[in-house]
Design an enzyme around this catalytic site. Sequence first.
Site, mmCIF file in Angstrom:
data_model
loop_
_atom_site.group_PDB
_atom_site.id
_atom_site.type_symbol
_atom_site.label_atom_id
_atom_site.label_comp_id
_atom_site.label_asym_id
_atom_site.label_seq_id
_atom_site.Cartn_x
_atom_site.Cartn_y
_atom_site.Cartn_z
ATOM 1 N N THR A 124 0.867 -1.187 0.000
ATOM 2 C CA THR A 124 0.000 0.000 0.000
ATOM 3 C C THR A 124 0.905 1.238 0.000
ATOM 4 O O THR A 124 2.076 1.162 0.399
ATOM 5 C CB THR A 124 -0.898 0.076 1.260
ATOM 6 O OG1 THR A 124 -0.061 0.267 2.408
ATOM 7 C CG2 THR A 124 -1.760 -1.159 1.442
ATOM 8 N N LYS A 136 9.472 1.750 13.895
ATOM 9 C CA LYS A 136 8.386 1.582 14.877
ATOM 10 C C LYS A 136 7.470 0.429 14.476
ATOM 11 O O LYS A 136 6.939 0.415 13.374
ATOM 12 C CB LYS A 136 7.584 2.878 14.991
ATOM 13 C CG LYS A 136 8.381 4.026 15.585
ATOM 14 C CD LYS A 136 7.507 5.207 15.941
ATOM 15 C CE LYS A 136 6.970 5.916 14.752
ATOM 16 N NZ LYS A 136 6.232 7.140 15.079
ATOM 17 N N GLU A 238 5.064 12.645 13.308
ATOM 18 C CA GLU A 238 3.773 12.489 13.998
ATOM 19 C C GLU A 238 2.804 13.608 13.599
ATOM 20 O O GLU A 238 1.699 13.692 14.137
ATOM 21 C CB GLU A 238 3.985 12.533 15.518
ATOM 22 C CG GLU A 238 4.599 11.274 16.080
ATOM 23 C CD GLU A 238 3.610 10.116 16.083
ATOM 24 O OE1 GLU A 238 2.468 10.306 16.516
ATOM 25 O OE2 GLU A 238 3.996 9.026 15.617
HETATM 26 N N1 LIG Z 1 5.237 2.094 11.795
HETATM 27 C C1 LIG Z 1 4.928 3.233 11.325
HETATM 28 O O1 LIG Z 1 5.728 4.126 11.418
HETATM 29 C C2 LIG Z 1 3.604 3.443 10.635
HETATM 30 C C3 LIG Z 1 3.464 4.509 9.744
HETATM 31 C C4 LIG Z 1 2.247 4.681 9.070
HETATM 32 C C5 LIG Z 1 1.192 3.810 9.316
HETATM 33 N N2 LIG Z 1 1.345 2.778 10.209
HETATM 34 C C6 LIG Z 1 0.237 1.854 10.471
HETATM 35 O O2 LIG Z 1 -0.161 1.282 9.222
HETATM 36 C C7 LIG Z 1 -1.562 1.022 9.237
HETATM 37 C C8 LIG Z 1 -2.180 1.668 8.020
HETATM 38 O O3 LIG Z 1 -1.565 1.137 6.872
HETATM 39 P P1 LIG Z 1 -2.351 1.008 5.488
HETATM 40 O O4 LIG Z 1 -3.006 2.266 5.135
HETATM 41 O O5 LIG Z 1 -1.408 0.367 4.555
HETATM 42 O O6 LIG Z 1 -3.573 0.090 5.870
HETATM 43 P P2 LIG Z 1 -3.830 -1.484 5.913
HETATM 44 O O7 LIG Z 1 -2.577 -2.256 6.086
HETATM 45 O O8 LIG Z 1 -4.909 -1.659 6.918
HETATM 46 O O9 LIG Z 1 -4.412 -1.765 4.449
HETATM 47 C C9 LIG Z 1 -5.535 -1.027 3.975
HETATM 48 C C10 LIG Z 1 -6.436 -1.895 3.109
HETATM 49 O O10 LIG Z 1 -5.796 -2.195 1.870
HETATM 50 C C11 LIG Z 1 -5.862 -3.590 1.593
HETATM 51 N N3 LIG Z 1 -4.717 -3.858 0.729
HETATM 52 C C12 LIG Z 1 -3.413 -3.947 1.081
HETATM 53 N N4 LIG Z 1 -2.644 -4.047 -0.032
HETATM 54 C C13 LIG Z 1 -3.488 -4.040 -1.085
HETATM 55 C C14 LIG Z 1 -3.298 -4.098 -2.503
HETATM 56 N N5 LIG Z 1 -2.070 -4.115 -3.049
HETATM 57 N N6 LIG Z 1 -4.402 -4.086 -3.306
HETATM 58 C C15 LIG Z 1 -5.643 -3.988 -2.772
HETATM 59 N N7 LIG Z 1 -5.893 -3.908 -1.450
HETATM 60 C C16 LIG Z 1 -4.815 -3.935 -0.618
HETATM 61 C C17 LIG Z 1 -5.903 -4.218 2.947
HETATM 62 O O11 LIG Z 1 -6.477 -5.510 2.909
HETATM 63 C C18 LIG Z 1 -6.786 -3.238 3.720
HETATM 64 O O12 LIG Z 1 -8.141 -3.517 3.454
HETATM 65 C C19 LIG Z 1 -2.109 1.597 10.538
HETATM 66 O O13 LIG Z 1 -2.279 0.536 11.449
HETATM 67 C C20 LIG Z 1 -1.002 2.545 10.999
HETATM 68 O O14 LIG Z 1 -0.979 2.693 12.392
HETATM 69 C C21 LIG Z 1 2.530 2.581 10.850
#
Ligand SMILES: NC(=O)c1ccc[n+]([C@@H]2O[C@H](COP(=O)([O-])OP(=O)(O)OC[C@H]3O[C@@H](n4cnc5c(N)ncnc54)[C@H](O)[C@@H]3O)[C@@H](O)[C@H]2O)c1
Length: 373
Positions: A124, A136, A238
Site C-alpha cells: 500500500t 516503529k 507524527e
Molecule cells: N510504523 C509506522 O511508522 C507506521 C506509519 C504509518 C502507518 N502505520 C500503520 O499502518 C496502518 C495503516 O496502513 P495502510 O493504510 O497500509 O492500511 P492497511 O494495512 O490496513 O491496508 C488497507 C487496506 O488495503 C488492503 N490492501 C493492502 N494491499 C493491497 C493491494 N495491493 N491491493 C488492494 N488492497 C490492498 C488491505 O487488505 C486493507 O483492506 C495503521 O495501522 C497505521 O498505524 C505505521
Amino acid sequence: MFGTRGVPYHYGFDCGTALLDTVLDEVAGGPVLFVVDRAVLRRHAQPVIDRLRRKVPVHPFVVEAVEQQKRLSLVETLSEYAVERGFDRGGTVVAMGGGLVANIAGLAAALLYRGVRLIHLPTTPIAAFDAVLSLKQAVNLAAGKNLAGAYFQPALIACDLTWLTTIPPREMLTGVAEMAKNVLAVVPDERGRFVTAVAQLDTRPAAALQALWRIGFTAKKPLLARDPHERREALVFEYGHTVGHALEFMSGGVMGHGEAVAWGMLVAAEVSTMLGYLDEAGTEAHYEVVGPLRLPAPTTALDWVDPAALRARLATDNKRGYLAGGAGDVPMVLLQAPGTTVTGPGGLPLTLVPDKMILAALDRVRARDGWAA
Ligand SMILES: NC(=O)c1ccc[n+]([C@@H]2O[C@H](COP(=O)([O-])OP(=O)(O)OC[C@H]3O[C@@H](n4cnc5c(N)ncnc54)[C@H](O)[C@@H]3O)[C@@H](O)[C@H]2O)c1
C-alpha cells in the site's frame, strides 16, 4: 537510513522477478513465516510464495487487515503458529501487505527468539512510502492506537510498485496522505511534484508512484539517520497523528489511517493559526496539498465525532509523557510554516495544546467550505 545502519530498499515498477532474487538471497535457506494480507494473497502474493517454496520451507499466515485485529493477541497467535511449525532462530519473517501487516509482522519478528530477520514487501502507499521507512512496530491497546510495541530494523525492504495499483482509487488517494504530511512538515519544496504525482495516479501510475516513493524517501532519510527512534526531531513525522489516530480509532476502522491523518493535519493547522504561529498562507498551503486527496466534505466526514469521546481519546495519545502538562493538555506537532515546526520545551517539536482548543479547531475545519470534493 536508520542511524548509522543502512537497510537496502529495492523498488521499481514491474520488477517482481528481480526482487524475488534479492529476497531469496536474504532468507539464506532458513524457514519463512510469510505474514500476508488476505487482499494481497490472491492478487500478488501467491507467485512470491510459490517461488520461495522451491528453495525454503514457507509457512503462510493470512491476516485480515482491520484495525481491531492489530492487537498483541494476533502477534501471539502468529508467533505460536510459527514455532509449532518448526520456525527457528535462522528463520525470516516476511511481511507482505499494508502498514497493518508490516506492524504485526514487525513486532512478531522483534519478539520471536528476541529478534529474527525481517523482510518487508509493502503493498500500500502508506506501507511503501512511510511505514516501512520507520523502525516503529506497534499494535493497538483497548485505550488507543499503537500503544504497545518495539523498535525493530528490517534486513531488507522490496517493493514492486505494480502491487500498489490494485488499491481502490479512493483508498489510493487517502493513502498518499502520509506523503502530504511529509511535504507539509518536512519537504515543502516538493509540493508541486506531489500535486502532479497525485493527479497522475490514474493515467501514469508508474511515474506517479515512483515520484511519491522519492518524496517519502527524501523526507525521511536525513531525519531517520539522525534520530532513528523518532524521539527527537523525527517526532515531526507524527504531524497530523494526534487527532488522526484519535479519529481512526474512534471510527472503528471506517476511517482509514491516511484519511484520518489528513483531517488531523488540517486540525493541527487551525490550532497553529489560533495560537498565532501559522499565517494565512501556511494554512492555505495545507488545504492546497490535502485538496487533491478528494476527502469527503468535512460536514459529513466528521459529523459523527462526539467531542467528549474525542477528548477522552486525545488523553491516551502515544506522545503523552514527552512534556509535563496538566489534565487536558495534549502534546501536538505544530508548524509555524510549511517545513518548520514550532519548537517546544527541551527542543522537541511538540507543543502542549488544551484539548478544548483542538475541538474548536475541528469546528473550524468543519466550517471551511469549498476545498473538499
Ligand atoms: N510504523 C509506522 O511508522 C507506521 C506509519 C504509518 C502507518 N502505520 C500503520 O499502518 C496502518 C495503516 O496502513 P495502510 O493504510 O497500509 O492500511 P492497511 O494495512 O490496513 O491496508 C488497507 C487496506 O488495503 C488492503 N490492501 C493492502 N494491499 C493491497 C493491494 N495491493 N491491493 C488492494 N488492497 C490492498 C488491505 O487488505 C486493507 O483492506 C495503521 O495501522 C497505521 O498505524 C505505521
